[in-house]
Design a protein around this motif. Structure first.
Motif, PDB file in Angstrom:
ATOM      1  N   THR A 189     -12.273  -5.539  -8.952  1.00  0.00           N
ATOM      2  CA  THR A 189     -11.643  -5.611  -7.631  1.00  0.00           C
ATOM      3  C   THR A 189     -10.660  -4.459  -7.443  1.00  0.00           C
ATOM      4  O   THR A 189     -10.611  -3.845  -6.369  1.00  0.00           O
ATOM      5  N   ALA A 190      -9.897  -4.164  -8.480  1.00  0.00           N
ATOM      6  CA  ALA A 190      -8.952  -3.045  -8.408  1.00  0.00           C
ATOM      7  C   ALA A 190      -9.687  -1.720  -8.251  1.00  0.00           C
ATOM      8  O   ALA A 190      -9.281  -0.852  -7.455  1.00  0.00           O
ATOM      9  N   VAL A 191     -10.780  -1.542  -8.981  1.00  0.00           N
ATOM     10  CA  VAL A 191     -11.573  -0.310  -8.871  1.00  0.00           C
ATOM     11  C   VAL A 191     -12.150  -0.187  -7.459  1.00  0.00           C
ATOM     12  O   VAL A 191     -12.158   0.909  -6.870  1.00  0.00           O
ATOM     13  N   ALA A 192     -12.624  -1.295  -6.907  1.00  0.00           N
ATOM     14  CA  ALA A 192     -13.175  -1.280  -5.546  1.00  0.00           C
ATOM     15  C   ALA A 192     -12.112  -0.883  -4.529  1.00  0.00           C
ATOM     16  O   ALA A 192     -12.377  -0.112  -3.593  1.00  0.00           O
ATOM     17  N   TYR A 193     -10.903  -1.393  -4.717  1.00  0.00           N
ATOM     18  CA  TYR A 193      -9.810  -1.034  -3.802  1.00  0.00           C
ATOM     19  C   TYR A 193      -9.517   0.462  -3.857  1.00  0.00           C
ATOM     20  O   TYR A 193      -9.367   1.112  -2.808  1.00  0.00           O
ATOM     21  N   VAL A 194      -9.451   1.000  -5.053  1.00  0.00           N
ATOM     22  CA  VAL A 194      -9.191   2.443  -5.196  1.00  0.00           C
ATOM     23  C   VAL A 194     -10.308   3.244  -4.537  1.00  0.00           C
ATOM     24  O   VAL A 194     -10.050   4.242  -3.840  1.00  0.00           O
ATOM     25  N   ALA A 195     -11.551   2.796  -4.719  1.00  0.00           N
ATOM     26  CA  ALA A 195     -12.686   3.489  -4.096  1.00  0.00           C
ATOM     27  C   ALA A 195     -12.571   3.469  -2.582  1.00  0.00           C
ATOM     28  O   ALA A 195     -12.827   4.479  -1.905  1.00  0.00           O
ATOM     29  N   SER A 196     -12.169   2.328  -2.028  1.00  0.00           N
ATOM     30  CA  SER A 196     -12.041   2.235  -0.567  1.00  0.00           C
ATOM     31  C   SER A 196     -10.924   3.136  -0.051  1.00  0.00           C
ATOM     32  O   SER A 196     -11.048   3.757   1.010  1.00  0.00           O
ATOM     33  N   GLU A 197      -9.845   3.250  -0.820  1.00  0.00           N
ATOM     34  CA  GLU A 197      -8.749   4.126  -0.414  1.00  0.00           C
ATOM     35  C   GLU A 197      -9.183   5.592  -0.446  1.00  0.00           C
ATOM     36  O   GLU A 197      -8.812   6.379   0.446  1.00  0.00           O
ATOM     37  N   ILE A 226     -12.217   6.721   0.013  1.00  0.00           N
ATOM     38  CA  ILE A 226     -13.109   6.931   1.165  1.00  0.00           C
ATOM     39  C   ILE A 226     -12.294   7.032   2.446  1.00  0.00           C
ATOM     40  O   ILE A 226     -12.550   7.895   3.294  1.00  0.00           O
ATOM     41  N   LYS A 227     -11.308   6.165   2.600  1.00  0.00           N
ATOM     42  CA  LYS A 227     -10.447   6.196   3.786  1.00  0.00           C
ATOM     43  C   LYS A 227      -9.813   7.568   3.972  1.00  0.00           C
ATOM     44  O   LYS A 227      -9.766   8.112   5.078  1.00  0.00           O
ATOM     45  N   SER A 228      -9.306   8.106   2.870  1.00  0.00           N
ATOM     46  CA  SER A 228      -8.581   9.375   2.959  1.00  0.00           C
ATOM     47  C   SER A 228      -9.503  10.533   3.317  1.00  0.00           C
ATOM     48  O   SER A 228      -9.041  11.573   3.801  1.00  0.00           O
ATOM     49  N   GLY A 229     -10.817  10.355   3.107  1.00  0.00           N
ATOM     50  CA  GLY A 229     -11.749  11.433   3.424  1.00  0.00           C
ATOM     51  C   GLY A 229     -12.394  11.326   4.789  1.00  0.00           C
ATOM     52  O   GLY A 229     -12.895  12.315   5.322  1.00  0.00           O
ATOM     53  N   ILE A 230     -12.381  10.118   5.377  1.00  0.00           N
ATOM     54  CA  ILE A 230     -13.079   9.929   6.657  1.00  0.00           C
ATOM     55  C   ILE A 230     -12.127   9.941   7.842  1.00  0.00           C
ATOM     56  O   ILE A 230     -12.463  10.421   8.930  1.00  0.00           O
ATOM     57  N   PRO A 264      -2.025  -1.094  12.789  1.00  0.00           N
ATOM     58  CA  PRO A 264      -1.453  -0.302  11.693  1.00  0.00           C
ATOM     59  C   PRO A 264      -1.031   1.093  12.158  1.00  0.00           C
ATOM     60  O   PRO A 264      -1.584   1.637  13.123  1.00  0.00           O
ATOM     61  N   VAL A 265      -0.083   1.660  11.472  1.00  0.00           N
ATOM     62  CA  VAL A 265       0.471   2.944  11.872  1.00  0.00           C
ATOM     63  C   VAL A 265      -0.592   4.032  11.792  1.00  0.00           C
ATOM     64  O   VAL A 265      -1.578   3.924  11.049  1.00  0.00           O
ATOM     65  N   TYR A 266      -0.389   5.079  12.549  1.00  0.00           N
ATOM     66  CA  TYR A 266      -1.285   6.233  12.512  1.00  0.00           C
ATOM     67  C   TYR A 266      -1.314   6.800  11.094  1.00  0.00           C
ATOM     68  O   TYR A 266      -0.280   6.981  10.451  1.00  0.00           O
ATOM     69  N   GLY A 267      -2.516   7.055  10.597  1.00  0.00           N
ATOM     70  CA  GLY A 267      -2.675   7.529   9.228  1.00  0.00           C
ATOM     71  C   GLY A 267      -3.147   6.443   8.291  1.00  0.00           C
ATOM     72  O   GLY A 267      -3.609   6.736   7.183  1.00  0.00           O
ATOM     73  N   ASP A 268      -3.019   5.192   8.720  1.00  0.00           N
ATOM     74  CA  ASP A 268      -3.601   4.075   7.974  1.00  0.00           C
ATOM     75  C   ASP A 268      -4.993   3.869   8.557  1.00  0.00           C
ATOM     76  O   ASP A 268      -5.192   3.091   9.479  1.00  0.00           O
ATOM     77  N   TRP A 269      -5.967   4.571   8.011  1.00  0.00           N
ATOM     78  CA  TRP A 269      -7.277   4.687   8.640  1.00  0.00           C
ATOM     79  C   TRP A 269      -8.098   3.410   8.543  1.00  0.00           C
ATOM     80  O   TRP A 269      -7.772   2.497   7.775  1.00  0.00           O
ATOM     81  N   ASN A 312     -10.132  -2.320   3.650  1.00  0.00           N
ATOM     82  CA  ASN A 312      -9.683  -2.640   2.297  1.00  0.00           C
ATOM     83  C   ASN A 312      -9.812  -4.132   1.994  1.00  0.00           C
ATOM     84  O   ASN A 312     -10.226  -4.527   0.910  1.00  0.00           O
ATOM     85  N   HIS A 313      -9.411  -4.956   2.972  1.00  0.00           N
ATOM     86  CA  HIS A 313      -9.480  -6.402   2.758  1.00  0.00           C
ATOM     87  C   HIS A 313     -10.918  -6.846   2.486  1.00  0.00           C
ATOM     88  O   HIS A 313     -11.163  -7.686   1.615  1.00  0.00           O
ATOM     89  N   SER A 314     -11.857  -6.298   3.238  1.00  0.00           N
ATOM     90  CA  SER A 314     -13.259  -6.677   3.044  1.00  0.00           C
ATOM     91  C   SER A 314     -13.771  -6.207   1.692  1.00  0.00           C
ATOM     92  O   SER A 314     -14.515  -6.917   1.007  1.00  0.00           O
ATOM     93  N   THR A 315     -13.370  -4.996   1.294  1.00  0.00           N
ATOM     94  CA  THR A 315     -13.775  -4.465  -0.004  1.00  0.00           C
ATOM     95  C   THR A 315     -13.228  -5.328  -1.139  1.00  0.00           C
ATOM     96  O   THR A 315     -13.958  -5.716  -2.059  1.00  0.00           O
ATOM     97  N   ILE A 316     -11.949  -5.626  -1.064  1.00  0.00           N
ATOM     98  CA  ILE A 316     -11.318  -6.453  -2.090  1.00  0.00           C
ATOM     99  C   ILE A 316     -11.954  -7.840  -2.117  1.00  0.00           C
ATOM    100  O   ILE A 316     -12.258  -8.391  -3.189  1.00  0.00           O
TER     101      ILE A 316
END
Length: 219
Positions: free
Chosen positions: A67-75, A77-81, A101-106, A111-115
């Motif tokens: 679950t932790a690895v999945a969260y990191v993976a989602s983060e 991906i977020k930072s790249g898209i 959520p604030v601008y920049g929180d893509w 994340n919730h669905s991934t986790i």
């Protein structure tokens, strides 16, 4: 963003606004409460597996790790898209039920669905009898993120897929070495380590089989 996805987002948000306030509050709380319930189930699965064979404990411990690895993976991906949240980007949509959520929180992926998906699958692999509970929990968590207005439907669909894939990969790749580590921990001279690993079942013969790799595929 595709028109179909944006239209579906509008439709779900309109449905959300038409529901009773208590139901809206329940869905808002569930987006976070689900994470806490998964954490409780992780502990329960570990405690149950302490009296199981080495692989059982390994998979129970790998469930939160995956679950932790999945969260990191989602983060990553977020930072790249850099996809903007629908609560700011979809014209003509009703206001989100919670603060956008604030601008920049893509937005992509969720994340919730991934986790939720990674936790649900990891727990189902460690404790098959609760799959009927954990999988619906993850799906409801994913839907709640669209319901409250902070994700597109494709965000949560991608999150569910990502979490599922990562959970299967982590367990598939690490269950065998994890079982060997469990055998070593159960034979450790450190009392705390032995307590964490638990007494297991099957005696020294089973432990030796796992240590040598011959029991890696037993369930």
């Amino acid at each position: 963003m595709g028109t179909i996805d944006s239209d579906l987002y509008r439709d779900i948000l309109e449905f959300a606004h038409d529901t009773p306030s208590w139901f809206q509050d329940l869905m808002e709380v569930w987006t976070e409460l689900g994470l806490l319930l998964f954490a409780v189930l992780f502990v329960a699965a570990w405690w149950r597996a302490r009296r199981g064979d080495p692989r059982a404990l390994a998979v129970a411990v790998l469930a939160p790790l995956g679950t932790a690895v999945a969260y990191v993976a989602s983060e990553l991906i977020k930072s790249g898209i850099d996809e903007e949240r629908p609560c700011r980007a979809v014209a003509g949509a009703l206001p989100s039920l919670i603060d956008c959520p604030v601008y920049g929180d893509w937005s992509f992926p969720s994340n919730h669905s991934t986790i939720g998906a990674a936790a649900a699958v990891g727990l189902a692999l460690a404790w098959p009898k609760i799959g009927w509970l954990t999988v619906p929990m993850a799906i409801l968590m994913a839907f709640s993120r669209v319901f409250v207005g902070v994700h597109y439907p494709h965000d949560v669909a991608a999150g569910l897929l990502l979490g599922t894939l990562v959970a299967f990969l982590v367990v598939g790749l690490c269950a065998r070495p994890g079982a060997r580590v469990t055998v070593a921990m159960r034979g450790s001279g450190n009392g705390l380590v032995r307590w964490f690993a638990g007494p297991g079942t099957g005696g020294s013969e089973t432990g030796a089989a796992y240590a040598s790799g011959r029991g890696a595929h037993r369930r």
